[in-house]
Design a protein around this motif. Sequence first.
Motif, mmCIF file in Angstrom:
data_model
loop_
_atom_site.group_PDB
_atom_site.id
_atom_site.type_symbol
_atom_site.label_atom_id
_atom_site.label_comp_id
_atom_site.label_asym_id
_atom_site.label_seq_id
_atom_site.Cartn_x
_atom_site.Cartn_y
_atom_site.Cartn_z
ATOM 1 N N ILE A 246 0.839 -1.207 0.000
ATOM 2 C CA ILE A 246 0.000 0.000 0.000
ATOM 3 C C ILE A 246 0.868 1.248 0.000
ATOM 4 O O ILE A 246 0.616 2.212 -0.733
ATOM 5 N N SER A 247 1.906 1.208 0.806
ATOM 6 C CA SER A 247 2.760 2.381 0.918
ATOM 7 C C SER A 247 3.549 2.639 -0.361
ATOM 8 O O SER A 247 3.679 3.772 -0.807
ATOM 9 N N GLN A 248 4.060 1.577 -0.957
ATOM 10 C CA GLN A 248 4.988 1.767 -2.077
ATOM 11 C C GLN A 248 4.296 1.820 -3.434
ATOM 12 O O GLN A 248 4.831 2.415 -4.370
ATOM 13 N N ALA A 249 3.147 1.218 -3.555
ATOM 14 C CA ALA A 249 2.480 1.193 -4.860
ATOM 15 C C ALA A 249 1.170 1.986 -4.846
ATOM 16 O O ALA A 249 0.403 1.920 -5.798
ATOM 17 N N ILE A 250 0.950 2.741 -3.791
ATOM 18 C CA ILE A 250 -0.233 3.624 -3.687
ATOM 19 C C ILE A 250 -1.475 2.839 -4.095
ATOM 20 O O ILE A 250 -2.236 3.236 -4.975
ATOM 21 N N THR A 251 -1.715 1.726 -3.428
ATOM 22 C CA THR A 251 -2.707 0.785 -3.935
ATOM 23 C C THR A 251 -4.113 1.086 -3.428
ATOM 24 O O THR A 251 -4.297 1.758 -2.413
ATOM 25 N N GLU A 252 -5.072 0.537 -4.139
ATOM 26 C CA GLU A 252 -6.460 0.709 -3.708
ATOM 27 C C GLU A 252 -6.874 -0.385 -2.715
ATOM 28 O O GLU A 252 -7.990 -0.351 -2.188
ATOM 29 N N THR A 253 -5.969 -1.310 -2.446
ATOM 30 C CA THR A 253 -6.261 -2.296 -1.401
ATOM 31 C C THR A 253 -6.246 -1.628 -0.023
ATOM 32 O O THR A 253 -6.592 -2.261 0.978
ATOM 33 N N ASP A 254 -5.856 -0.355 0.029
ATOM 34 C CA ASP A 254 -5.917 0.372 1.307
ATOM 35 C C ASP A 254 -7.360 0.508 1.799
ATOM 36 O O ASP A 254 -7.602 0.809 2.966
ATOM 37 N N SER A 255 -8.308 0.264 0.921
ATOM 38 C CA SER A 255 -9.721 0.334 1.296
ATOM 39 C C SER A 255 -10.129 -0.810 2.216
ATOM 40 O O SER A 255 -11.131 -0.705 2.918
ATOM 41 N N GLY A 256 -9.379 -1.901 2.178
ATOM 42 C CA GLY A 256 -9.738 -3.094 2.948
ATOM 43 C C GLY A 256 -10.485 -4.138 2.146
ATOM 44 O O GLY A 256 -10.772 -5.227 2.654
ATOM 45 N N ALA A 257 -10.782 -3.849 0.877
ATOM 46 C CA ALA A 257 -11.637 -4.746 0.085
ATOM 47 C C ALA A 257 -11.015 -6.137 -0.079
ATOM 48 O O ALA A 257 -11.689 -7.164 0.134
ATOM 49 N N LEU A 258 -9.738 -6.180 -0.462
ATOM 50 C CA LEU A 258 -9.102 -7.470 -0.720
ATOM 51 C C LEU A 258 -8.954 -8.264 0.587
ATOM 52 O O LEU A 258 -9.230 -9.475 0.629
ATOM 53 N N THR A 259 -8.535 -7.585 1.646
ATOM 54 C CA THR A 259 -8.364 -8.256 2.939
ATOM 55 C C THR A 259 -9.692 -8.807 3.434
ATOM 56 O O THR A 259 -9.767 -9.936 3.933
ATOM 57 N N TRP A 260 -10.742 -8.001 3.300
ATOM 58 C CA TRP A 260 -12.090 -8.448 3.702
ATOM 59 C C TRP A 260 -12.477 -9.731 2.970
ATOM 60 O O TRP A 260 -12.946 -10.700 3.584
ATOM 61 N N MET A 261 -12.286 -9.726 1.648
ATOM 62 C CA MET A 261 -12.736 -10.864 0.846
ATOM 63 C C MET A 261 -11.951 -12.134 1.203
ATOM 64 O O MET A 261 -12.548 -13.211 1.388
ATOM 65 N N LEU A 262 -10.630 -12.004 1.340
ATOM 66 C CA LEU A 262 -9.828 -13.190 1.655
ATOM 67 C C LEU A 262 -10.108 -13.679 3.077
ATOM 68 O O LEU A 262 -10.094 -14.881 3.342
ATOM 69 N N ALA A 263 -10.382 -12.753 3.981
ATOM 70 C CA ALA A 263 -10.750 -13.157 5.354
ATOM 71 C C ALA A 263 -12.073 -13.902 5.351
ATOM 72 O O ALA A 263 -12.245 -14.891 6.071
ATOM 73 N N ALA A 264 -13.012 -13.447 4.552
ATOM 74 C CA ALA A 264 -14.305 -14.131 4.478
ATOM 75 C C ALA A 264 -14.139 -15.546 3.934
ATOM 76 O O ALA A 264 -14.854 -16.472 4.342
ATOM 77 N N LEU A 265 -13.182 -15.703 3.039
ATOM 78 C CA LEU A 265 -12.918 -17.041 2.487
ATOM 79 C C LEU A 265 -12.107 -17.906 3.453
ATOM 80 O O LEU A 265 -11.842 -19.085 3.165
ATOM 81 N N GLY A 266 -11.668 -17.319 4.561
ATOM 82 C CA GLY A 266 -10.892 -18.073 5.548
ATOM 83 C C GLY A 266 -9.405 -18.089 5.257
ATOM 84 O O GLY A 266 -8.702 -19.008 5.676
ATOM 85 N N MET A 267 -8.913 -17.075 4.562
ATOM 86 C CA MET A 267 -7.492 -16.985 4.196
ATOM 87 C C MET A 267 -6.998 -18.316 3.625
ATOM 88 O O MET A 267 -6.042 -18.930 4.138
ATOM 89 N N PRO A 268 -7.626 -18.784 2.589
ATOM 90 C CA PRO A 268 -7.300 -20.135 2.112
ATOM 91 C C PRO A 268 -5.938 -20.190 1.411
ATOM 92 O O PRO A 268 -5.540 -19.250 0.736
ATOM 93 N N GLN A 269 -5.254 -21.294 1.615
ATOM 94 C CA GLN A 269 -4.043 -21.520 0.817
ATOM 95 C C GLN A 269 -4.513 -22.085 -0.520
ATOM 96 O O GLN A 269 -4.417 -23.279 -0.800
ATOM 97 N N LEU A 270 -5.051 -21.192 -1.297
ATOM 98 C CA LEU A 270 -5.758 -21.579 -2.516
ATOM 99 C C LEU A 270 -5.319 -20.641 -3.637
ATOM 100 O O LEU A 270 -5.387 -19.419 -3.472
ATOM 101 N N ALA A 271 -4.869 -21.228 -4.724
ATOM 102 C CA ALA A 271 -4.418 -20.387 -5.844
ATOM 103 C C ALA A 271 -5.612 -19.659 -6.453
ATOM 104 O O ALA A 271 -6.669 -20.248 -6.666
ATOM 105 N N GLY A 272 -5.446 -18.371 -6.720
ATOM 106 C CA GLY A 272 -6.474 -17.618 -7.418
ATOM 107 C C GLY A 272 -6.356 -17.836 -8.915
ATOM 108 O O GLY A 272 -5.253 -18.024 -9.444
#
Lengths: 297, 301
Positions: A246-272
């Motif tokens: 987030i700091s180095q690439a000025i990313t939009e994941t700073d919104s929490g969207a990606l973290t929220w989605m992966l947490a809902a999935l249970g942080m799976p060790q699953l290839a996207g």
Amino acid sequence: MSEGTIVAGALAPHPPHLVYAENPPQNEPVAECGWETLRWGYERMRRDLDALAYDVLVVFSPHWQTYIGTHFLGVPHFQNKSVDPIFPNLFRYDYTLDVDVPLAEAICEEARDAGLVTKMMRNPDFRVDYGTIVSCHMVRPRWDKPIVSISSCRSHAYYSTEVMQEQAIALGQATARAIERSGKRAVLLASCSLSHRHFVTESELPEDMSKEHITNHNQYLWDMRIIQMIKEGRTKELIDVQPEFISQAITETDSGALTWMLAALGMPQLAGEVYAYGTVIGTGNAVVGWYPKGVPA
Amino acid sequence: MSVVIGGIVTGLPHPLLVPEQNPHWRRVRQGFEAFREEILAAKPDVLVIYSTMWPSVIGHQIQADPEPEWVHVDELFHDLGSIPYKFRIDADFAHAWREAALERGIHARTVAYHGFPIDTGSVTALKLLNPDNAIPAVICSSNVYADRAETLVFAKSLRDAIEKTGKRACVLAVMSLSNRLFTDFIDPADDHIHSDKDEEWNQKLLQFLAEGRLEDTAQLSRQIQKQIRVKKVVNFKSLWWLSGAMGQHNRYEGKVHAYGPIMGTGAAVVRLTPSEDGIGDKEFDEDDVEVFRGDRDVLSD
């Protein structure tokens, strides 16, 4: 009632350029073409998602910014015009959509019980943000599934990336619990780009693809590193590296969207399943699906 | 002609929609009403708003729809109610400003689209300061990537447009002082400035503004950003813009019409009128700049 489940999670970026280039009847401006790599990636993801027979789309949007808590659409039906405040020349979209209010209320309640500040949005004049609309359109242009729309409470700006992550993880877990109780089959959409540094000028013809590229190589390297983690299923590392990303690439994941989605999935060790990567006015965007039961045949 | 009056106003909707819920919000509302009388007495031809609540990416955007009409709902304070509006925009002046901006190297464009989402801050300011559309208005965005040079030159281009069109202008920055909101819902009766530190800085800014020291406050912008601003954008730009638009000096008569908390932020209504008196200019740290030559492609090297 059978137990509800998250049948897929998706990284579903929302540049309005993608809707513009598709020329759907709802959008007033007309394009010749543009951003095909991303749009065709979305088409492939649509086909895979359609095979899952889901009931509801749950979308987390960075463009509904609520600095006091996380808010949820709480009106059953919306019909209005969405004009992008940044790119009004590209996106003036007449939308009609249904909201799964009971599920929204259930997630809101679960999140509140988990200690998060939450609120239901009950004003019928409210204009749904364009991030929600673009991501949902690109995933399901028929708009025949109800949605749940979740705001971004911007705790990255107010506190730190770490606080944002903690809250997004709690919200994701609450989302999963509520879906499980609902008996519904849900698809989650993290509506965000990866690197997010825009050009500050626009070519005369916005869809002139000879002008489209990443803003700088640093951002490209970061995007590729993140996508490699996604492809290898290194989900925990993907979350752990967010403060730097987030700091180095000025990313939009700073919104929490990606973290929220992966947490809902249970942080799976699953290839996207990476359907596409491409840039839009200099930002880096990936279309990715995570399928807990495997990619649909 | 010239800028005949200017000032700052908060953009949060509480003074417009629910002033009765808190005595501070009511006082801010009364501050708007007093400021409105002074604006009318100054007889401006155009009311120009720089809104920190309208972000842009592609340069700066300038509203040029002659008669935008909509029902606005704030994305955060949606439970306070809907705001129907119909404004009178000076589209010719908007185009003149854009031309002036381009001449100084600033990328700017006008927007005139049915349904364009005019931001809460601009809607609140226009509803309270110009309720019958007696004065045609122009609204501009705040570019999220712009820093001081771009913001200042954009403000100077406004002066060029004012000069060229011969208008008498009122210029307004829609902004908070300290901008840290509470992160939980509060009883309106319990509203207060988020921290003592925010309060001290707000008082210092109000003291400077009451003394007419606009350029001094603008020179402090980077420090203000560090001390009392949640860093949503690259810098605290609205005072750069306002001072640039009003002439970059300290010769104003200042009047703080109202100050108080709105959900923890510092909400103020301050009027500034050009004056022969005032505190003299000190040695400023910040450089002056006339033409914007770009961001030197720092990020793409």
